[in-house]
Design a protein around this motif. Sequence first.
Motif, PDB file in Angstrom:
ATOM      1  N   UNK A 167       0.839  -1.192   0.000  1.00  0.00           N
ATOM      2  CA  UNK A 167       0.000   0.000   0.000  1.00  0.00           C
ATOM      3  C   UNK A 167       0.874   1.242   0.000  1.00  0.00           C
ATOM      4  N   UNK A 168       0.300   2.337  -0.490  1.00  0.00           N
ATOM      5  CA  UNK A 168       0.978   3.625  -0.414  1.00  0.00           C
ATOM      6  C   UNK A 168       0.189   4.537   0.522  1.00  0.00           C
ATOM      7  N   UNK A 169       0.914   5.440   1.186  1.00  0.00           N
ATOM      8  CA  UNK A 169       0.302   6.470   2.027  1.00  0.00           C
ATOM      9  C   UNK A 169       0.470   7.785   1.283  1.00  0.00           C
ATOM     10  N   UNK A 170      -0.633   8.385   0.852  1.00  0.00           N
ATOM     11  CA  UNK A 170      -0.568   9.567  -0.009  1.00  0.00           C
ATOM     12  C   UNK A 170      -1.288  10.743   0.632  1.00  0.00           C
ATOM     13  N   UNK A 171      -0.985  11.929   0.108  1.00  0.00           N
ATOM     14  CA  UNK A 171      -1.609  13.147   0.609  1.00  0.00           C
ATOM     15  C   UNK A 171      -0.718  14.344   0.336  1.00  0.00           C
ATOM     16  N   UNK A 172      -1.270  15.541   0.574  1.00  0.00           N
ATOM     17  CA  UNK A 172      -0.499  16.756   0.342  1.00  0.00           C
ATOM     18  C   UNK A 172       0.659  16.871   1.322  1.00  0.00           C
ATOM     19  N   UNK A 173       1.637  17.713   0.955  1.00  0.00           N
ATOM     20  CA  UNK A 173       2.764  17.963   1.859  1.00  0.00           C
ATOM     21  C   UNK A 173       2.248  18.573   3.162  1.00  0.00           C
ATOM     22  N   UNK A 174       2.737  18.028   4.297  1.00  0.00           N
ATOM     23  CA  UNK A 174       2.344  18.545   5.601  1.00  0.00           C
ATOM     24  C   UNK A 174       1.014  18.008   6.100  1.00  0.00           C
ATOM     25  N   UNK A 175       0.369  17.098   5.358  1.00  0.00           N
ATOM     26  CA  UNK A 175      -0.931  16.580   5.794  1.00  0.00           C
ATOM     27  C   UNK A 175      -0.792  15.613   6.962  1.00  0.00           C
ATOM     28  N   UNK A 176       0.357  14.928   7.074  1.00  0.00           N
ATOM     29  CA  UNK A 176       0.546  13.992   8.185  1.00  0.00           C
ATOM     30  C   UNK A 176       0.773  12.567   7.733  1.00  0.00           C
ATOM     31  N   UNK A 177       1.364  12.378   6.525  1.00  0.00           N
ATOM     32  CA  UNK A 177       1.618  11.005   6.059  1.00  0.00           C
ATOM     33  C   UNK A 177       2.657  10.328   6.939  1.00  0.00           C
ATOM     34  N   UNK A 229      17.545 -13.027   9.591  1.00  0.00           N
ATOM     35  CA  UNK A 229      18.386 -13.381  10.733  1.00  0.00           C
ATOM     36  C   UNK A 229      17.593 -14.249  11.708  1.00  0.00           C
ATOM     37  N   UNK A 230      18.218 -15.240  12.264  1.00  0.00           N
ATOM     38  CA  UNK A 230      17.533 -16.180  13.157  1.00  0.00           C
ATOM     39  C   UNK A 230      16.972 -15.449  14.373  1.00  0.00           C
ATOM     40  N   UNK A 231      15.661 -15.591  14.575  1.00  0.00           N
ATOM     41  CA  UNK A 231      15.016 -15.001  15.740  1.00  0.00           C
ATOM     42  C   UNK A 231      14.627 -13.552  15.573  1.00  0.00           C
ATOM     43  N   UNK A 232      14.853 -12.935  14.430  1.00  0.00           N
ATOM     44  CA  UNK A 232      14.487 -11.528  14.252  1.00  0.00           C
ATOM     45  C   UNK A 232      13.147 -11.437  13.529  1.00  0.00           C
ATOM     46  N   UNK A 233      12.049 -11.049  14.217  1.00  0.00           N
ATOM     47  CA  UNK A 233      10.706 -11.070  13.624  1.00  0.00           C
ATOM     48  C   UNK A 233      10.386  -9.816  12.822  1.00  0.00           C
ATOM     49  N   UNK A 234      11.198  -9.481  11.761  1.00  0.00           N
ATOM     50  CA  UNK A 234      10.932  -8.297  10.946  1.00  0.00           C
ATOM     51  C   UNK A 234      10.351  -8.725   9.603  1.00  0.00           C
ATOM     52  N   UNK A 235       9.090  -8.321   9.344  1.00  0.00           N
ATOM     53  CA  UNK A 235       8.450  -8.674   8.080  1.00  0.00           C
ATOM     54  C   UNK A 235       7.780  -7.468   7.448  1.00  0.00           C
ATOM     55  N   UNK A 236       8.214  -6.256   7.836  1.00  0.00           N
ATOM     56  CA  UNK A 236       7.582  -5.028   7.340  1.00  0.00           C
ATOM     57  C   UNK A 236       8.650  -4.106   6.752  1.00  0.00           C
ATOM     58  N   UNK A 237       8.333  -3.475   5.602  1.00  0.00           N
ATOM     59  CA  UNK A 237       9.219  -2.515   4.966  1.00  0.00           C
ATOM     60  C   UNK A 237       8.453  -1.199   4.788  1.00  0.00           C
ATOM     61  N   UNK A 288       5.663  -9.236   4.627  1.00  0.00           N
ATOM     62  CA  UNK A 288       4.221  -9.358   4.863  1.00  0.00           C
ATOM     63  C   UNK A 288       3.509  -8.029   4.645  1.00  0.00           C
ATOM     64  N   UNK A 289       4.239  -6.927   4.804  1.00  0.00           N
ATOM     65  CA  UNK A 289       3.605  -5.611   4.647  1.00  0.00           C
ATOM     66  C   UNK A 289       4.641  -4.622   4.132  1.00  0.00           C
ATOM     67  N   UNK A 290       4.289  -3.910   3.024  1.00  0.00           N
ATOM     68  CA  UNK A 290       5.150  -2.860   2.483  1.00  0.00           C
ATOM     69  C   UNK A 290       4.320  -1.588   2.400  1.00  0.00           C
ATOM     70  N   UNK A 291       4.803  -0.522   3.048  1.00  0.00           N
ATOM     71  CA  UNK A 291       4.125   0.774   3.032  1.00  0.00           C
ATOM     72  C   UNK A 291       5.048   1.793   2.371  1.00  0.00           C
ATOM     73  N   UNK A 292       4.538   2.500   1.356  1.00  0.00           N
ATOM     74  CA  UNK A 292       5.324   3.491   0.628  1.00  0.00           C
ATOM     75  C   UNK A 292       4.626   4.847   0.771  1.00  0.00           C
ATOM     76  N   UNK A 293       5.341   5.846   1.283  1.00  0.00           N
ATOM     77  CA  UNK A 293       4.786   7.191   1.472  1.00  0.00           C
ATOM     78  C   UNK A 293       5.204   8.052   0.281  1.00  0.00           C
TER      79      UNK A 293
END
Length: 863
Positions: free
Chosen positions: A29-39, A791-799, A828-833
């Motif tokens: 998903x992308x997070x969109x909006x005007x500059x300064x809106x709070x993305x 890495x073993x034991x590192x639960x990171x699945x978000x970008x 599992x989840x990718x967020x692009x602003x």
Amino acid sequence: MIPVRLKLKNFLPYRGEMPLLTFEGIHLACISGDNGAGKTSIIDAMTWALWGKSRLRSKASGDDDLITQGESETAVTFDFRAGDGQVYRVERRRTKPKRSAGAGHSELSLFLVSGEEVTNISGSILSETAAKITSLLRLDYETFINSAYLRQGEADHFTELTPNKRKEVLGTILNLDIYEQLSDSAKARADQAVAAKKMLTDSIGLEQTKLAQEPEIEAALAAATQDSAGAEAGLKEKQAVLDELKRTRQLVESQRQALGQAEAGVREITGDLTRRQAELAANSQRITQYRLVIAEKPAIEAGYAGFQAAVKRNTEFSQKLMTLRQFDGQAKTLEAAVSAALNDARSTRVHWQTKFDELAARAAELPKLKAALSSLAAELAQLAVKEKHLDGLATAIQQLKTEDARIEAETASLRKQLAENDSKAKLLADSSEAACPVCETELSQDRLTTVLHKYHSDKAAIQERLDSLSASAQANELKRRQLTQELDAGATLKAERTRLTNLDARLGRDIEEAEKAAGRLPEGEKHLADLNRKIETGDFAPEERRRLAELEAQIKQVGYDTEEHRRTSETLAELEPFDRKHRELAEAEKLLAADEQARLGIEASIGELNKRLAAREQEAAELRAKLAELPVVDDAALQEAERLVAELKQQATAATRTTGVLQQNLAQLQELKKDIAAKTAEIRRQAETESIYRDLKKYFGRDGIQAALIDNAIPRMEAEANQLLARMTDNRMSLKLELQRLTRKGETTETFDIKVSDELGTRDYDLFSGGEAFRINFALRLALSRLLADRTGAPLRTLIIDEGFGTQDAAGIDKLKEAIAGIQDQFDCILVITHIEEFKDAFPARIEVCKTADGSSIQVNYN
């Protein structure tokens, strides 16, 4: 960490309690909006909830700066899925201080969420809860922003670090801190073993010095044993002499005590005899006095009868006087109550008259108030028309601002293209070879001229577009100023609205109070008339008046005579001595017979005491004769014998004590020999321990396991980064991570350099800029993310990728889209602003942020 749900309250631009933002079902998903809106503020809320840090909080500002302007508290609730598959909830709150010099209040809670059941697993204090959260995530804030989060304006955060800092970040991702801790722990254990060896060696030296005294102690023990035996023999002889002297002295003392007791008995009996003779004389005197009192019996009884009659009459007069005084007190109380009731009635009448006057004045204002309310309604209607016109002006100004932002973004992109065009044209113009300096293709002179002409043509088109955009911006600025001036001219309408609204509310309240006052006037008139009637007729305190009349009648019936009471008191005082004489007569008649009987007993007791005195005097004489026959014991001889025995006892005790001390010293020396043997063995064991931990320190150190892990991770990181870089540059660029380099002296030193190859050759990362540098940063950051996720034991699945695409041309953006699409299965989840319109359509889901006058809002849409 995979985001699940997010709820905000008064956080940065999000005012009030925002609706729940759910990430369930969102993969890309992308997070969109005007500059300064709070993305970016959405991501700030996540990091602040988890680690208490954000873009603002990690700098010089504090938590209070995260609170929406004008509010006093903020709260963020963030649900996330950890590496164990469980969903956890973090709630972080911050309240501003009530006073400027006071301290704010922070709260942090951690929950385990299982379906509808929520279990609190927070620590006892805030720092314990924060440690639990970091333990669940298996990474801290700095590692997160250097790998999984490409923050706005900080895409080059990792590449801009010094080589040593890059190594530290990589070491944190690989969890090398545990080996550094183990190395430090091994060094500490080795140092402890060295200290223990030194302490044991020093102790053995001191103990061996004590062992050298053993022969001297044995000789002293033999001498002390001989002295003890001699002292015991002399003591036995002198003790026998002392015992015989004491037995003789004890017999003499026994006889003296018996004589003393006999003489004390004589003195005691003599004293008793004297006392009994005195008692006989006192008894005779009392009998004589009793007989004299009994002789006056007829006169005493006549006087006592008159005294009793006077007492009775005086008592009757005293009771009447007491009753009269009680009636007087009750009468005064009732008179005070009647007076108080009259005063209360008069005060109530004054109070009601004042209230009635106020109600009449308030009711008289009613027509005037209704006329003012009607005039106010007309003014409010005219104000509403003016406010509607100003709302239209504000909307037009906001539309012009949006158009200005678009023009500014397009102008920046065109200027960047113009700079790249000039750079490429300069490379071609300065090239002395017949080859393209960009792609190394051989160029003829005609082809070179054609390429240069195309660059100049493109530059003219770009410059023409820039001029057009500049003219549009100037026109917008002129129009926006005109609208702003008109809007500012009507700024006073808000204050006028407030004034008229407050006046309307106040008139409504005043009319309501005037109508109530008019309705209460008849009741007030009736109440005042009733109070006047009661005061004039005396219709108050009826019970007190009735009881006061009854008391006056009872006082007359008492019949008390003050003069007669005085004469009775005088008669009573004259006859009072007969009361004492009557008691003396009764006592004399009662005690005369008893004293006469007691006299006979006293005379018999005196005879018995005379017999006992003669027997005691004879016993004392016999004891004096026996005492004179006993031998005399000399005090000086007895004291000398006691002195000799005491000295011999001290000598024997000292000899015994010395013997015991010496024997104990010898026993301690035997224990010292055993202790030295044990400490010698412990020294050997500590030496072995030191050797083992010195080796462990080396193995766990930076040149051991840590270096091996970094060497194994670098090829994987290079491969991941080059795979992405090739996809974004059509295989034109690649990079290499170098951990060692040669110094000017030809020596090898540790480093962490980034070398990048393209069609112009291999250069340091610092020589690249613009779109190419961003692609390098993007590839490295994603490689770090993959390394951290695997890495073993590192639960990171978000970008999370925040902006950074403004440096890319259309082809670069397409390559970025392809790169993000190519890695989406790895997370599992990718967020692009982003705020680039052509980039938004590449995502199946859009989280759109809209800025309003009441704060920003969030809406989720799907393509």
